[in-house]
Design a protein around this motif. Structure first.
Motif, PDB file in Angstrom:
ATOM      1  N   TYR A   1       0.827  -1.213   0.000  1.00 53.97           N
ATOM      2  CA  TYR A   1       0.000   0.000   0.000  1.00 53.97           C
ATOM      3  C   TYR A   1       0.856   1.256   0.000  1.00 53.97           C
ATOM      4  CZ  TYR A   1      -2.278   4.069   1.821  1.00 53.97           C
ATOM      5  OH  TYR A   1      -2.685   5.362   1.985  1.00 53.97           O
ATOM      6  N   ILE A   2       1.849   1.323   0.887  1.00 56.18           N
ATOM      7  CA  ILE A   2       2.568   2.582   1.082  1.00 56.18           C
ATOM      8  C   ILE A   2       3.443   2.925  -0.115  1.00 56.18           C
ATOM      9  CG2 ILE A   2       4.679   1.819   2.244  1.00 56.18           C
ATOM     10  CD1 ILE A   2       2.359   4.737   3.281  1.00 56.18           C
ATOM     11  N   TYR A   3       3.801   1.924  -0.934  1.00 52.42           N
ATOM     12  CA  TYR A   3       4.513   2.216  -2.176  1.00 52.42           C
ATOM     13  C   TYR A   3       3.560   2.617  -3.298  1.00 52.42           C
ATOM     14  CZ  TYR A   3       9.285   0.771  -0.936  1.00 52.42           C
ATOM     15  OH  TYR A   3      10.552   0.696  -0.397  1.00 52.42           O
ATOM     16  N   THR A   4       2.381   2.013  -3.319  1.00 56.12           N
ATOM     17  CA  THR A   4       1.444   2.262  -4.426  1.00 56.12           C
ATOM     18  C   THR A   4       0.383   3.287  -4.081  1.00 56.12           C
ATOM     19  OG1 THR A   4      -0.056   0.498  -3.691  1.00 56.12           O
ATOM     20  CG2 THR A   4       1.731  -0.117  -5.208  1.00 56.12           C
ATOM     21  N   MET A   5       0.131   3.509  -2.784  1.00 53.27           N
ATOM     22  CA  MET A   5      -0.944   4.383  -2.306  1.00 53.27           C
ATOM     23  C   MET A   5      -2.296   3.923  -2.845  1.00 53.27           C
ATOM     24  SD  MET A   5       0.997   6.155  -0.444  1.00 53.27           S
ATOM     25  CE  MET A   5      -0.143   7.361   0.213  1.00 53.27           C
ATOM     26  N   ASP A   6      -2.437   2.607  -2.992  1.00 50.25           N
ATOM     27  CA  ASP A   6      -3.677   2.010  -3.502  1.00 50.25           C
ATOM     28  C   ASP A   6      -4.628   1.777  -2.334  1.00 50.25           C
ATOM     29  OD1 ASP A   6      -5.710   0.505  -4.595  1.00 50.25           O
ATOM     30  OD2 ASP A   6      -4.391  -0.904  -5.627  1.00 50.25           O
ATOM     31  N   GLU A   7      -5.487   2.768  -2.082  1.00 52.50           N
ATOM     32  CA  GLU A   7      -6.372   2.690  -0.923  1.00 52.50           C
ATOM     33  C   GLU A   7      -7.453   1.624  -1.103  1.00 52.50           C
ATOM     34  OE1 GLU A   7      -9.177   5.788   1.491  1.00 52.50           O
ATOM     35  OE2 GLU A   7      -7.151   6.474   0.950  1.00 52.50           O
TER      36      GLU A   7
ATOM     37  N   GLU B   1       7.035   6.864   5.131  1.00 59.44           N
ATOM     38  CA  GLU B   1       5.873   7.574   4.616  1.00 59.44           C
ATOM     39  C   GLU B   1       6.117   9.067   4.460  1.00 59.44           C
ATOM     40  OE1 GLU B   1       4.001   4.341   7.320  1.00 59.44           O
ATOM     41  OE2 GLU B   1       5.889   5.425   7.157  1.00 59.44           O
ATOM     42  N   ASN B   2       7.040   9.619   5.234  1.00 56.49           N
ATOM     43  CA  ASN B   2       7.180  11.066   5.316  1.00 56.49           C
ATOM     44  C   ASN B   2       8.499  11.613   4.798  1.00 56.49           C
ATOM     45  OD1 ASN B   2       4.656  11.228   6.800  1.00 56.49           O
ATOM     46  ND2 ASN B   2       5.801  10.396   8.544  1.00 56.49           N
TER      47      ASN B   2
ATOM     48  N   ALA C   1      10.062   4.962  -3.993  1.00 51.26           N
ATOM     49  CA  ALA C   1      10.107   5.321  -2.579  1.00 51.26           C
ATOM     50  C   ALA C   1       8.710   5.216  -1.995  1.00 51.26           C
ATOM     51  CB  ALA C   1      10.634   6.748  -2.407  1.00 51.26           C
ATOM     52  N   ARG C   2       8.636   4.955  -0.705  1.00 46.14           N
ATOM     53  CA  ARG C   2       7.343   4.924  -0.030  1.00 46.14           C
ATOM     54  C   ARG C   2       6.659   6.279  -0.174  1.00 46.14           C
ATOM     55  NH1 ARG C   2      11.071   1.972   2.619  1.00 46.14           N
ATOM     56  NH2 ARG C   2      10.531  -0.208   3.047  1.00 46.14           N
ATOM     57  N   GLY C   3       5.353   6.233  -0.342  1.00 45.49           N
ATOM     58  CA  GLY C   3       4.597   7.442  -0.633  1.00 45.49           C
ATOM     59  C   GLY C   3       4.184   7.520  -2.088  1.00 45.49           C
ATOM     60  N   GLY C   4       4.549   6.483  -2.868  1.00 45.20           N
ATOM     61  CA  GLY C   4       4.171   6.446  -4.275  1.00 45.20           C
ATOM     62  C   GLY C   4       5.119   7.192  -5.194  1.00 45.20           C
ATOM     63  N   PHE C   5       6.324   7.517  -4.723  1.00 40.81           N
ATOM     64  CA  PHE C   5       7.263   8.323  -5.503  1.00 40.81           C
ATOM     65  C   PHE C   5       8.174   7.438  -6.355  1.00 40.81           C
ATOM     66  CE2 PHE C   5       6.670  10.644  -1.411  1.00 40.81           C
ATOM     67  CZ  PHE C   5       5.869  11.671  -1.912  1.00 40.81           C
ATOM     68  N   GLU C   6       8.583   8.008  -7.491  1.00 43.68           N
ATOM     69  CA  GLU C   6       9.598   7.375  -8.330  1.00 43.68           C
ATOM     70  C   GLU C   6      10.795   8.317  -8.396  1.00 43.68           C
ATOM     71  OE1 GLU C   6       9.890   6.094 -12.969  1.00 43.68           O
ATOM     72  OE2 GLU C   6       8.224   5.213 -11.817  1.00 43.68           O
ATOM     73  N   ILE C   7      12.006   7.740  -8.255  1.00 48.65           N
ATOM     74  CA  ILE C   7      13.218   8.541  -8.066  1.00 48.65           C
ATOM     75  C   ILE C   7      14.210   8.322  -9.203  1.00 48.65           C
ATOM     76  CG2 ILE C   7      15.139   9.042  -6.501  1.00 48.65           C
ATOM     77  CD1 ILE C   7      12.420   9.610  -5.244  1.00 48.65           C
ATOM     78  N   ASP C   8      14.709   9.438  -9.757  1.00 48.94           N
ATOM     79  CA  ASP C   8      15.872   9.430 -10.646  1.00 48.94           C
ATOM     80  C   ASP C   8      16.961  10.252  -9.948  1.00 48.94           C
ATOM     81  OD1 ASP C   8      14.251   8.150 -12.504  1.00 48.94           O
ATOM     82  OD2 ASP C   8      13.794   9.992 -13.591  1.00 48.94           O
TER      83      ASP C   8
END
Length: 796
Positions: free
Chosen positions: A480-486, A722-723, A745-752
């Protein structure tokens, strides 16, 4: 010898050697052992390709092909009546009696992951081969074999297609020599071969029981024609200018310059609770349909669809670690060179991406996650049954999934957890006398959740651990915390987490000081030594139990808040969470594994379950709990760096969470230590490493070290909760420059991220929504306002 001469000449005349690839494994001779073969898979069908010249041998597997049938979860309905007796013995500090009594709280062993069989393509070559090379390109999941005979170039190409559900093998020549071969099939299963038009069809079945290899019993493998999972293999030659001949037992080709061989595999497995013999899928019809559809397409069409599908996952993440001068030599020799301390940054990248390759190739079957060997196994009684060992190994298999941008491949584990919750409710009632659901040390495709041990024959040190349901449930919140799929959290994740938490709430008891502890308790596969000299496993309040419960309660509380439900239950979790027996630091400065400050019977034991709070958990960190983090560091120092493959993978991750990149890197290099093929040799003390084909050596082979080691690379470069997002938290000195793109990253973020001289120079955060995140680099931190989409971040 020729390659060494080339390298010597290159050095003498100062011609730069060709840099080694970061996405290709290659060898200059055929595989002799499984640990040298090249593994292919589409998430269900697995193939281990040996690429012999006269005989091209291929081990075949299917993720759904196991011994056994649906488990009888009510196998020991009155086992729970022994729990009060065990607790009474523990209250009296009689650990020996408690250990003996705890054996009565055991059930059956798991079933085993089974091999389908072996394909043999026997060639009629006239002369000796030259210029041999076989390779696996993990950027497109295809393998090749090339050699020359009498001036004719022979080429073979292989892949296993997810879209078309077949293995495709293309053979071709360029020259006067022709293709002449015969295809045969053998298996240790019960089977029959027949001819169906131009197709060779194999139909058989698995044993209804296979005893674990470590149990010496009469008739360990039991077959019954009316029981067990069915399988079908179908083979057909297409696209050829040669002459095809088919008999009952073989398929042959003669005088051809090219040919494609297609193979489909299906089983009757129809779910963990369905009898595969009487309620199974129609494996024969399914295999026939799949082969018929695939045979209507050209090899190139099949290949294009396969690569497009595979690269939709693989191409999400790229990694560069700067310039390399490593020479272009076979992968097995490359490992030996690296083990001597040589630089090979592209080998380090290759191992990382190989972990992602293996997950894509082994985890795409609904409710059937990657097992101890992924999907590749040659033995009817494989090491540790090639089952789901859920006191660490299955969990480690999936540490990579979310952060490496392969979230969909986490879903088979999600479905499996839901299956476990159903049998686990019965286990909770019959073995422990409480509500909720639980799972234990081992499981299998039938979602077995009972403590193993063979009804009293097993040592509680491994047989009786019961925290797997709680540990596995933390994967639900991670997804959940990676996808934020509630929607997932509401409909799937939270109900399962709540059930696991309910079990823990009722399982906990209070000690003499009012703290909540587990009783009875064990720490996975480890033994304590009391001051009186007694060595045992059963006690109360093992640190690992309480660490897992802390993590589960924290996440269940958060999930309840996000969904705005179950406030009363949430408050109950909070109340108990605050009164869990606290962590203790021993006289040697390390985090205690046991309720008391006892010694380990083996101070360098491969398990480090009491450190779960640091990794994969989140409630121990160097900045928020520095004393506990220091105690974890001391525990790791005592254990040392020499350990088995999966354990080394875990320890690397632990060092990354302590922000010690150089120590993590040292162990990452050691994880790539070359290990010779060992077959079924069990070796806990010799240290793990990597086999020639880059599969993890426990030894023997277990795939979890591949996944754990690959996950650690991301932990070196980026950590999150999460934060906050922490950039380059454990970057080793050896990687002073590089770039990574597409990690999550947790929170649904993608990092470059790009870095030079160990300093970030470019950071791009892709956010699914407007958001605020605390960005950290070393001692610096900055709160960043993110817009939806790409956000380019300037550093201080």
């Amino acid at each position: 010898m020729a390659k060494y001469v080339y390298l010597l000449i290159a050095l003498l005349i100062k011609v730069p050697a060709i840099s080694q690839s970061d996405h290709i494994l290659w060898f200059d001779e055929p595989a002799e052992y499984f640990e040298q073969s090249l593994v292919l898979g589409n998430g269900k069908m697995g193939a281990s390709v040996f690429s012999g010249i006269k005989t091209d041998k291929i081990f075949l597997n299917d993720a759904t092909f196991w011994s056994g049938e649906p488990v009888n979860a009510m196998m020991n309905p009155e086992a729970y009546k022994n729990i009060p007796l065990v607790r009474e013995a523990l209250n009296n500090e009689d650990y020996k009696l408690a250990n003996e009594l705890y054996k009565k709280v055991q059930g059956s062993f798991s079933e085993s992951y089974a091999p389908i069989g072996t394909l043999f393509i026997n060639f009629k070559h006239s002369k000796k081969a030259q210029n041999y090379k076989r390779s696996l390109d993990i950027s497109n999941a295809t393998a090749r074999t090339n050699y020359n005979i009498a001036g004719t170039d022979f080429e073979r190409e292989y892949f296993v297609s997810h879209p078309d559900k077949v293995m495709a093998m293309h053979y071709s020549t360029a020259g006067e020599e022709k293709l002449n071969f015969e295809i045969a099939f053998e298996s240790e299963m019960k089977y029959e071969i027949s001819q169906d038009g131009q197709t060779l069809a194999v139909n058989g079945y698995a044993p209804y029981h296979a005893e674990p290899i470590y149990n010496d019993v009469p008739d360990p493998v039991q077959f019954d024609a009316n029981r067990g999972t069915r399988f079908t293999v179908r083979l057909q030659i297409t696209e050829t200018d040669g002459r095809i001949k088919i008999s009952k037992n073989a398929l042959s080709l003669s005088n051809a310059s090219h040919a494609t061989v297609l193979m489909s595999i299906e089983t009757s497995f129809n779910g963990f609770d369905k009898n595969p013999a009487t309620e199974g899928k129609d494996n024969a019809s399914l295999a026939a349909q799949q082969l018929e559809l695939a045979s209507s397409k050209s090899f190139e069409t099949l290949k294009e669809a396969h690569i497009t599908d595979y690269q939709s996952f693989f191409n999400r993440v790229s990694l560069s670690l700067g310039d390399t001068s490593a020479p272009d030599i076979p992968t097995d020799e490359r490992l030996y060179r690296y083990a001597k301390g040589a630089e090979d940054k592209n080998l380090e990248i290759l191992y990382f991406q190989f972990g992602r390759y293996l997950l894509i190739s082994s985890s795409r079957t609904k409710e059937v996650p990657a097992n101890l060997q992924g999907i590749w196994n040659q033995h009817v009684r494989p090491p540790w049954s090639s089952n789901y060992t859920i006191n660490i190994n299955t969990e480690e298999n999936y540490w990579l999934a979310e952060s490496a941008n392969l979230s969909e491949l986490h879903m088979p584990l999600m479905g499996f957890i839901e299956n476990l919750s159903k049998t686990g409710k019965i286990t909770a009632k019959t073995f422990y006398g409480i509500n909720g659901w639980t799972a234990s040390h081992n499981s299998d495709i039938w979602a077995m959740t009972n403590p193993v041990g063979g009804f009293g024959k097993g040592d509680p040190v491994w047989a009786n651990w019961n925290m797997a349901g709680a540990w596995l449930s933390t994967h639900l919140y991670e997804h959940y915390i990676y996808t934020m799929d509630e929607v997932f959290l509401r409909e799937k994740g939270y109900p399962l987490m709540k059930g696991a938490a309910e079990f823990c709430l009722e399982w906990l008891v209070q000690d003499k000081d009012g703290y909540y502890i587990t009783s009875p308790s064990t720490s996975p596969e480890n033994l304590f030594k009391t001051p009186e000299g007694y060595i045992g496993a059963t006690l109360y309040g093992a640190t690992s139990d309480l660490a897992i419960i802390r993590e589960l309660f924290d996440q269940t509380i958060k999930a309840s808040e996000i969904l705005n439900i179950d406030s009363a239950f949430r408050n109950q979790l909070r109340t108990v969470r605050e009164k869990l027996y606290p962590y203790k630091i021993g006289k040697d400065g390390s985090l205690q594994e046991w309720y008391y400050d006892w010694e380990d019977a083996d101070p360098k034991h491969r398990h480090q379950s009491h450190l779960i709070g640091l990794h994969p958990g989140h409630h121990i960190t160097p900045d928020k709990t520095p004393e506990l983090a220091k105690a974890v560091e001391r525990a790791l120092e005592i254990k040392g760096d020499e350990t088995t493959g999966w354990s080394k993978g875990w320890r690397i991750n632990l060092w990354t969470r302590l922000w010690d990149g150089n120590r993590a890197y040292k162990m990452y290099r050691e994880l790539l230590k070359p290990v010779k093929p060992s077959g079924l040799t069990f070796n806990y003390t010799g240290g793990g490493g990597t086999y020639p084909n880059l599969l993890d050596a426990h030894p023997p082979f277990q795939i979890d070290g591949n996944f754990g080691g690959a996950a650690a690379i991301i932990e070196m470069l980026m950590q999150s909760n999460e934060n906050e997002i922490r950039i380059l938290p454990a970057l080793p000195d050896a990687w002073d420059q590089g770039s990574v793109k597409g990690i999550r990253a947790r929170g649904g973020f993608e990092i470059d991220l790009d870095w030079v001289n160990k300093q970030p120079v470019n950071l791009n955060i892709h956010s699914p929504r407007e958001n605020t995140v605390l960005l950290k680099f070393g001692s610096k931190e900055k709160e960043i306002q993110l817009k939806k989409g790409a956000n380019s971040i300037l550093f201080w």
